[in-house]
Design a protein around this motif. Structure first.
Motif, PDB file in Angstrom:
ATOM      1  N   GLY A   1     -67.527 -13.021 -32.588  1.00 58.18           N
ATOM      2  CA  GLY A   1     -67.040 -12.328 -33.512  1.00 58.18           C
ATOM      3  C   GLY A   1     -66.833 -13.039 -34.914  1.00 58.18           C
ATOM      4  O   GLY A   1     -67.433 -13.255 -35.846  1.00 58.18           O
TER       5      GLY A   1
ATOM      6  N   ASP B   1     -64.307   1.066 -42.402  1.00 59.43           N
ATOM      7  CA  ASP B   1     -64.313   1.489 -41.321  1.00 59.43           C
ATOM      8  C   ASP B   1     -65.779   2.559 -41.182  1.00 59.43           C
ATOM      9  O   ASP B   1     -65.892   3.405 -41.508  1.00 59.43           O
TER      10      ASP B   1
ATOM     11  N   GLU C   1     -57.921  -5.685 -37.121  1.00 61.25           N
ATOM     12  CA  GLU C   1     -57.587  -6.145 -38.474  1.00 61.25           C
ATOM     13  C   GLU C   1     -56.171  -6.761 -38.627  1.00 61.25           C
ATOM     14  O   GLU C   1     -56.001  -7.719 -39.455  1.00 61.25           O
TER      15      GLU C   1
ATOM     16  N   TYR D   1     -64.625  -0.129 -35.238  1.00 55.94           N
ATOM     17  CA  TYR D   1     -63.456  -0.658 -35.775  1.00 55.94           C
ATOM     18  C   TYR D   1     -62.093  -0.335 -35.139  1.00 55.94           C
ATOM     19  O   TYR D   1     -61.935   0.684 -34.741  1.00 55.94           O
TER      20      TYR D   1
ATOM     21  N   LEU E   1     -61.673  -3.573 -45.738  1.00 54.61           N
ATOM     22  CA  LEU E   1     -62.590  -3.621 -44.619  1.00 54.61           C
ATOM     23  C   LEU E   1     -63.143  -2.104 -44.824  1.00 54.61           C
ATOM     24  O   LEU E   1     -62.222  -1.240 -45.228  1.00 54.61           O
TER      25      LEU E   1
ATOM     26  N   SER F   1     -70.170  -5.349 -35.386  1.00 54.27           N
ATOM     27  CA  SER F   1     -69.412  -4.585 -34.631  1.00 54.27           C
ATOM     28  C   SER F   1     -68.217  -5.426 -34.206  1.00 54.27           C
ATOM     29  O   SER F   1     -68.392  -6.674 -33.525  1.00 54.27           O
ATOM     30  N   THR F   2     -67.002  -4.752 -33.885  1.00 53.46           N
ATOM     31  CA  THR F   2     -65.899  -5.262 -33.237  1.00 53.46           C
ATOM     32  C   THR F   2     -65.746  -4.536 -31.848  1.00 53.46           C
ATOM     33  O   THR F   2     -64.624  -4.743 -31.288  1.00 53.46           O
TER      34      THR F   2
ATOM     35  N   PHE G   1     -67.026  -6.247 -45.915  1.00 53.22           N
ATOM     36  CA  PHE G   1     -67.500  -6.261 -44.634  1.00 53.22           C
ATOM     37  C   PHE G   1     -67.347  -4.723 -43.938  1.00 53.22           C
ATOM     38  O   PHE G   1     -66.264  -3.985 -44.146  1.00 53.22           O
TER      39      PHE G   1
ATOM     40  N   TYR H   1     -74.209  -6.719 -32.637  1.00 48.03           N
ATOM     41  CA  TYR H   1     -73.220  -7.473 -31.787  1.00 48.03           C
ATOM     42  C   TYR H   1     -74.074  -8.480 -31.281  1.00 48.03           C
ATOM     43  O   TYR H   1     -75.076  -8.591 -30.748  1.00 48.03           O
TER      44      TYR H   1
ATOM     45  N   ILE I   1     -67.789  -2.265 -40.756  1.00 43.09           N
ATOM     46  CA  ILE I   1     -67.436  -2.581 -39.397  1.00 43.09           C
ATOM     47  C   ILE I   1     -67.520  -1.254 -38.450  1.00 43.09           C
ATOM     48  O   ILE I   1     -66.963  -0.307 -38.558  1.00 43.09           O
TER      49      ILE I   1
END
Length: 499
Positions: free
Chosen positions: A205, A249, A232, A227, A247, A190-191, A222, A148, A224
């Motif tokens: 991000g 997770d 998304e 997640y 994506l 990371s989200t 990607f 991050y 993540i």
């Protein structure tokens, strides 16, 4: 304002950061913002390094990882832009290497037989023997990273899952088989953190994801951490312009995913910015905006068709303007705020804008507002007006050459200019910063006219982020002096009709 002040502001924003941590990072900022005179030891070190390149490049010189080098040419002196350093040339093509020189973020590169293991929050790379005949061990066998881009902010980084990166000898394999084989690289990020705030969603991000992955030309997966399905849904259109693959997770997908290459962490340049000197093909923030346009264009076209179906033929012709022989008025969009830093006389300001000649539209973005709809409104406007806050991030949706008027409440001069004003100029917008007077602030009714809160906001901000937040961000409204603000709107109108 200088880079050191930006670092100080960001440090204050980490409310839970300890005093000794602050002092240590302040020293870090000073080291890299002051130029010192060369000293003898520096000259000796420079000579030694120069000699290595001439006489012993196999010992100390460096070259980029072959498949990861498209991240672009960079300036090794700019620690704040988080430059791309290189793997030692003495290592094989397989291995793991981390760059921790950046102030904002760490980033690691992996190449070889890479396998995910989400139950242990691990990513493993299996390579040949780690010990070489020449006695060198070129790659770390174990690294930890939080992918991050707010590395300096301890309070938020404490909420980010730490990933274990391990390099293992392929001959000592642990029997973990691949459930899913990928023939393209992975980018892991990371989200979590401040995701949920539109400024941070783009700054921490989406833009770093573009910087890190655009050179793969959508041939990248990607992965993540932290997640969120809603993320998304909100940014799927944009993500689809960077990757052709679903994506992953990382936390919930227990399968072993296998890759040949991976980047863990994201590059970040500056606030809402893409530095062309650090990008392949000198890409800029305008290239990022073009990507947004490609992302939202199909949805916008559908929205336009739906609108036309709802309108009668006559109304549609009138709406289009040129078909009736009348000139369209320039369009002004007001990003309206609810709660703190709202405009108390907003209705009167809009009436004044209409009298000047603007077509006025009010937008009140919410967390669930479809991004394509906001983009459609702003992309078709000539002028954007709003009070400093996270919603100003939407200036990215304006066409270069448009006018952006940011109303700057007391005590917010520096962040307003740093986070939105300067980046808007980089995008090619005609930026106007309207700094309110003390009497245009609701704080004028709460404090004496000579109080530092009104007369010297910087002295209040220096006390710490909690004072800035409590007084200037959470407890301030704006009441515009319409005669004074009219000059700004007239200027914006003249620029709009000329563009």
């Amino acid at each position: 304002m200088g880079r050191q002040q930006r670092l100080l502001h960001n440090l204050k924003k980490g409310e839970q950061m300890k005093e000794q941590e602050f002092g240590r990072l302040l020293s870090y900022a000073e080291v890299f913002t002051k130029r010192s005179k060369p000293k003898l030891i520096s000259l000796l070190l420079f000579s030694l390094l120069s000699g290595c390149f001439i006489f012993a490049p196999h010992l100390l010189c460096f070259s980029p990882p072959s498949a990861l080098s498209p991240l672009g040419s960079v300036k090794a002196s700019d620690v704040h832009s988080h430059t791309l350093l290189s793997m030692p040339s003495t290592v094989s093509d397989e291995g793991m290497w981390c760059d921790r020189t950046g102030f904002r973020t760490d980033i690691c590169f992996m190449k070889g037989d890479i396998r995910t293991h989400s139950p242990s929050s691990s990513i493993l790379v299996y390579t040949g023997s780690q010990d070489r005949s020449d006695g060198f061990t070129n790659h770390a066998s174990h690294e930890k990273i939080k992918p991050y881009t707010r590395k300096w902010e301890a309070s938020v980084m404490d909420t980010i899952t730490e990933l274990n990166l391990e390099r293992k000898d392929a001959k000592l394999g642990d029997g973990r088989t691949c459930d899913v084989h990928h023939d393209v690289p992975a980018v892991v990020f990371s989200t979590g953190g401040y995701t949920g705030n539109v400024y941070h969603e783009f700054n921490d991000g989406i833009i770093p994801l573009y910087i890190t992955s655009q050179h793969f030309a959508k041939r990248v997966v990607f992965v993540i951490s932290e997640y969120h399905k809603w993320w998304e849904m909100k940014y799927g259109d944009v993500v689809s312009q960077l990757s052709d693959y679903p994506l992953i997770d990382f936390s919930r997908d227990k399968r072993t995913h296998c890759f040949k290459e991976a980047i863990v962490g994201l590059r970040i340049h500056d606030e809402l910015r893409v530095d062309p000197s650090l990008m392949q093909d000198n890409k800029t923030i305008i290239d990022f905006r073009n990507l947004l346009d490609r992302a939202y264009r199909p949805r916008i076209n559908r929205l336009v068709r739906e609108e036309e179906l709802r309108l009668s033929t006559k109304a549609a012709k009138e709406r289009k303007g040129p078909a009736t022989g009348r000139l369209q008025r320039p369009k002004l969009v007001l990003l309206s705020r609810n709660g703190s830093r709202g405009i108390e006389n907003e209705d009167m300001m809009m009436k004044m804008a209409k009298l000047i000649g603007f077509q006025v539209e009010v937008v009140r973005p919410e967390s669930r507002t479809e991004m394509a709809k906001i983009y459609k409104v702003l992309n078709s406007s000539n002028v954007l007006v709003g009070v400093h806050g996270a919603a100003m991030t939407h200036f990215l949706f304006m066409r270069p050459g448009s006018v952006f008027v940011q109303i700057i409440p007391l005590g917010t001069d520096w962040p307003a200019e740093t986070y939105y004003g300067e980046p808007a100029k980089k995008l090619g917008l005609d930026y106007i910063g309207y700094k309110i007077l003390p009497r245009e602030s609701s704080l004028y009714q709460k404090y004496g006219k000579d109080d530092p809160v009104l007369q010297d906001p910087s002295s209040i901000n220096q006390k710490g982020w909690q004072f800035t937040k409590k007084i200037y961000l959470d407890d301030q409204q704006v009441k515009l002096e319409l005669r004074r603000f009219k000059k700004v709107l007239l200027d914006a109108y003249a620029k709009a009709i000329m563009s």
